[in-house]
Design an enzyme around this catalytic site. Structure first.
Site, PDB file in Angstrom:
ATOM      1  N   LYS A 125       0.866  -1.188   0.000  1.00  0.00           N
ATOM      2  CA  LYS A 125       0.000   0.000   0.000  1.00  0.00           C
ATOM      3  C   LYS A 125       0.892   1.223   0.000  1.00  0.00           C
ATOM      4  O   LYS A 125       2.041   1.168   0.447  1.00  0.00           O
ATOM      5  CB  LYS A 125      -0.895   0.007   1.246  1.00  0.00           C
ATOM      6  CG  LYS A 125      -2.120   0.868   1.108  1.00  0.00           C
ATOM      7  CD  LYS A 125      -3.249   0.168   0.369  1.00  0.00           C
ATOM      8  CE  LYS A 125      -4.404   1.098   0.105  1.00  0.00           C
ATOM      9  NZ  LYS A 125      -5.559   0.381  -0.446  1.00  0.00           N
ATOM     10  N   ASP A 165      -6.999   4.328  -4.651  1.00  0.00           N
ATOM     11  CA  ASP A 165      -7.668   4.154  -3.352  1.00  0.00           C
ATOM     12  C   ASP A 165      -8.320   5.505  -3.080  1.00  0.00           C
ATOM     13  O   ASP A 165      -8.562   6.275  -4.028  1.00  0.00           O
ATOM     14  CB  ASP A 165      -6.658   3.761  -2.259  1.00  0.00           C
ATOM     15  CG  ASP A 165      -7.331   3.364  -0.940  1.00  0.00           C
ATOM     16  OD1 ASP A 165      -7.920   2.274  -0.869  1.00  0.00           O
ATOM     17  OD2 ASP A 165      -7.314   4.156   0.020  1.00  0.00           O
TER      18      ASP A 165
HETATM   19  P1  NDP Z   1     -13.031   7.667  -2.873  1.00  0.00           P
HETATM   20  O1  NDP Z   1     -12.001   8.675  -2.640  1.00  0.00           O
HETATM   21  O2  NDP Z   1     -13.555   7.462  -4.251  1.00  0.00           O
HETATM   22  O3  NDP Z   1     -14.294   7.925  -1.927  1.00  0.00           O
HETATM   23  C1  NDP Z   1     -14.171   7.954  -0.543  1.00  0.00           C
HETATM   24  C2  NDP Z   1     -15.495   8.371   0.040  1.00  0.00           C
HETATM   25  O4  NDP Z   1     -15.423   8.279   1.456  1.00  0.00           O
HETATM   26  C3  NDP Z   1     -15.863   9.799  -0.269  1.00  0.00           C
HETATM   27  O5  NDP Z   1     -17.250   9.924  -0.303  1.00  0.00           O
HETATM   28  C4  NDP Z   1     -15.269  10.547   0.930  1.00  0.00           C
HETATM   29  O6  NDP Z   1     -15.897  11.778   1.185  1.00  0.00           O
HETATM   30  C5  NDP Z   1     -15.539   9.576   2.043  1.00  0.00           C
HETATM   31  N1  NDP Z   1     -14.532   9.744   3.097  1.00  0.00           N
HETATM   32  C6  NDP Z   1     -13.174   9.759   2.971  1.00  0.00           C
HETATM   33  N2  NDP Z   1     -12.581   9.954   4.141  1.00  0.00           N
HETATM   34  C7  NDP Z   1     -13.566  10.073   5.035  1.00  0.00           C
HETATM   35  C8  NDP Z   1     -13.580  10.289   6.425  1.00  0.00           C
HETATM   36  N3  NDP Z   1     -12.439  10.432   7.136  1.00  0.00           N
HETATM   37  N4  NDP Z   1     -14.807  10.348   7.024  1.00  0.00           N
HETATM   38  C9  NDP Z   1     -15.949  10.185   6.305  1.00  0.00           C
HETATM   39  N5  NDP Z   1     -15.980   9.972   4.991  1.00  0.00           N
HETATM   40  C10 NDP Z   1     -14.817   9.922   4.360  1.00  0.00           C
HETATM   41  O7  NDP Z   1     -12.434   6.303  -2.280  1.00  0.00           O
HETATM   42  P2  NDP Z   1     -12.874   4.813  -2.571  1.00  0.00           P
HETATM   43  O8  NDP Z   1     -14.338   4.745  -2.795  1.00  0.00           O
HETATM   44  O9  NDP Z   1     -11.955   4.263  -3.588  1.00  0.00           O
HETATM   45  O10 NDP Z   1     -12.495   4.108  -1.198  1.00  0.00           O
HETATM   46  C11 NDP Z   1     -13.405   4.003  -0.104  1.00  0.00           C
HETATM   47  C12 NDP Z   1     -12.941   2.893   0.830  1.00  0.00           C
HETATM   48  O11 NDP Z   1     -12.896   1.660   0.107  1.00  0.00           O
HETATM   49  C13 NDP Z   1     -11.551   3.080   1.427  1.00  0.00           C
HETATM   50  O12 NDP Z   1     -11.520   2.498   2.708  1.00  0.00           O
HETATM   51  C14 NDP Z   1     -10.677   2.250   0.490  1.00  0.00           C
HETATM   52  O13 NDP Z   1      -9.489   1.839   1.123  1.00  0.00           O
HETATM   53  C15 NDP Z   1     -11.612   1.078   0.242  1.00  0.00           C
HETATM   54  N6  NDP Z   1     -11.317   0.297  -0.949  1.00  0.00           N
HETATM   55  C16 NDP Z   1     -11.256   0.880  -2.192  1.00  0.00           C
HETATM   56  C17 NDP Z   1     -11.019   0.100  -3.296  1.00  0.00           C
HETATM   57  C18 NDP Z   1     -11.069   0.662  -4.661  1.00  0.00           C
HETATM   58  O14 NDP Z   1     -11.011  -0.129  -5.623  1.00  0.00           O
HETATM   59  N7  NDP Z   1     -11.213   1.961  -4.865  1.00  0.00           N
HETATM   60  C19 NDP Z   1     -10.728  -1.345  -3.184  1.00  0.00           C
HETATM   61  C20 NDP Z   1     -10.904  -1.870  -1.839  1.00  0.00           C
HETATM   62  C21 NDP Z   1     -11.153  -1.053  -0.776  1.00  0.00           C
HETATM   63  P3  NDP Z   1     -15.248  13.151   0.641  1.00  0.00           P
HETATM   64  O15 NDP Z   1     -15.609  13.221  -0.799  1.00  0.00           O
HETATM   65  O16 NDP Z   1     -15.898  14.173   1.483  1.00  0.00           O
HETATM   66  O17 NDP Z   1     -13.780  13.033   0.879  1.00  0.00           O
END
Ligand code: NDP
Length: 444
Positions: A125, A165
């Site tokens: 990571k 991510d």
């Molecule tokens: P994105 O950046 O596309 O979206 C993240 C979302 O979560 C946004 O809506 C963001 O809001 C919100 N968010 C981020 N930080 C916080 C926080 N501290 N408190 C509340 N909301 C928060 O990321 P992903 O969708 O790619 O990833 C989301 C999760 O899924 C993570 O844990 C990631 O590690 C996991 N994941 C992702 C994969 C992937 O393929 N993308 C694969 C496997 C796991 P805002 O817009 O306000 O920042």
């Protein structure tokens, strides 16, 4: 003191300021106990001591110039955790909260997730405390170019293949890939999540969210439940959340809530996903803009309130530790019967205990969100073969992979006497393959 306790105490002593990493290690080690007790060869070979220490951790300065001509400095990192079953693989996170503890917890989880996928990929990571929010495209580009100017020394299609991510989507991967290509003059699959015009895979964007719902569907179907007409709450409004909502709706579920880091929307008539996509994917806006277009929906400031909405199924898809003990209790009290983690470690240890003690069907992220990395591995295969599969082909493979991960988790849990405890099942099934590869490689 037993082997597991001894190793955990050692990790605690060596990494005192890394709470997220310690949390992830504790969850995994505790649930490996039955497998460790029945297989003394693991202790003899020091497998756990070696597994909790990354192969290497790379940290570097990322200097770039903002639109006002000011020099900015961020910290970049890549933790290459374990490559026993394949080249290192895992995403890059760009978020102001990023620190070594978070990247290590994510890299550690990734080892087991990637093993569960059944594909030849190890765990890693990386990321930076850079915040892409509010930055211009040119600022993001300059940051990505500077980040890659250091990272390229450590990655390669057969060594380490990063992906997206939080904060890293198609735009960032494009800039990172462009810089990699310029520095190395090499056009090969060193990143995944690439655009379709330069080696990306169809269905990669959808993979994590779709895969999550495929997993949850397998898990609940075995208990005679269905997604059809189920009320679902999804946190987040990013890549994982959006495509989890899309697939859940295709199965006939009614998704009533989504969120971002400022607050959540509640639409009792069912979220209109095309509006959310416009706001988040096209305009990079805030989720509260939804109520301008759907006045009958509600917006609430703050994130944790989303878990007080009554639902059958909860899909946390935002970030780590978003469901604590209190939120878990609220979900249980309101009749939620299944939780599928789309994010990495979105439930605290205490929250997980509440779910397991109450017989909630609980899908841990390292199993249920493995769809993204699985399709990333399929992207690597397509790049190596210089071929592109159709959306349907990739989606079908993804569906089979998720079914297979579910079966591995279910069977491993049953084998060790923890029926329906998919936390134990996922950790043991993911662990055994890596541990056996490490045994075969000798002490290295
Ligand atoms: P994105 O950046 O596309 O979206 C993240 C979302 O979560 C946004 O809506 C963001 O809001 C919100 N968010 C981020 N930080 C916080 C926080 N501290 N408190 C509340 N909301 C928060 O990321 P992903 O969708 O790619 O990833 C989301 C999760 O899924 C993570 O844990 C990631 O590690 C996991 N994941 C992702 C994969 C992937 O393929 N993308 C694969 C496997 C796991 P805002 O817009 O306000 O920042």
């Amino acid at each position: 003191m037993d082997y597991i306790t001894k190793v955990y105490k050692m990790v605690e002593a060596k990494n005192p300021n890394e709470p997220e990493f310690l949390q992830a290690v504790k969850e995994v080690l505790d649930s490996l106990r039955p497998a460790i007790e029945q297989n003394p060869q693991y202790e003899k070979a020091g497998i756990l001591e070696r597994l909790v220490e990354p192969d290497r951790q790379i940290m570097f300065r990322v200097s770039w110039v903002d639109d006002n001509g000011n020099v900015q400095v961020n910290r970049g990192m890549r933790v290459q955790f374990n490559n026993s079953v394949g080249p290192y693989k895992g995403g890059l996170r760009l978020h102001p909260s990023v620190n070594l503890s978070i990247i290590k917890f994510l890299g550690f989880e990734q080892i087991f997730k990637n093993s569960l996928s059944g594909l030849p990929i190890g765990g890693a990571k990386g990321g930076s405390d850079f915040d892409p929010k509010g930055k211009s495209d040119m600022e993001v580009m300059r940051f990505c170019q500077s980040f890659m100017s250091e990272l390229y020394k450590y990655i390669d299609a057969d060594i380490d293949v990063p992906a997206g991510d939080i904060g890293v989507g198609a735009r960032e991967i494009g800039y990172l890939y462009g810089q990699y290509k310029r520095l190395t003059n090499n056009f090969h699959g060193v990143l995944t999540g690439k655009g379709l015009t330069y080696g990306g895979s169809l269905a990669r964007t959808e993979a994590t969210g779709y895969g999550l719902v495929y997993f949850v569907n397998e898990m609940i179907s075995e208990k005679g439940k269905t997604l059809k007409d189920a009320t679902v709450v999804v946190s987040g409004a990013g890549n994982v959340a959006i495509y989890a909502v899309e697939k859940a709706q295709q199965y006939g579920a009614k998704v009533v809530a989504m969120s971002d880091s400022n607050g959540y929307i509640y639409d009792k008539n069912g979220i209109q996903l095309d509006i959310v996509k416009q706001i988040k994917e096209v305009r990079r806006g805030r989720i509260k803009e939804y109520i301008k277009q759907v006045p009958s929906a509600e917006y609430h400031e703050g994130c944790s309130g989303i878990w007080t909405i009554p639902c059958d199924i909860a899909l946390p898809c935002a970030t780590q530790n978003e469901i604590n003990e209190e939120s878990a209790k609220a979900l249980v009290a309101n009749g939620c019967y299944a939780v599928g983690e789309g994010a990495n470690m979105p439930t605290t240890l205490e929250g997980t205990k509440v779910f397991l003690d109450n017989g909630i069907l609980f899908a841990p992220g390292k199993a249920s969100n493995a769809g993204g990395v699985s399709v990333s591995a399929l992207e690597m295969s397509q790049n190596s073969m210089r071929l592109s599969w159709t959306f349907e082909e990739v989606d079908q493979k993804l569906h089979n992979i998720m079914k297979n991960i579910y079966i591995q988790c279910r069977d491993a849990a049953e084998k060790y006497g923890y029926k329906d405890n998919f936390v134990v099942g996922a950790n043991i099934a993911g662990f055994e393959k890596v541990a056996n590869a490490m045994l075969a490689h000798g002490v290295v």
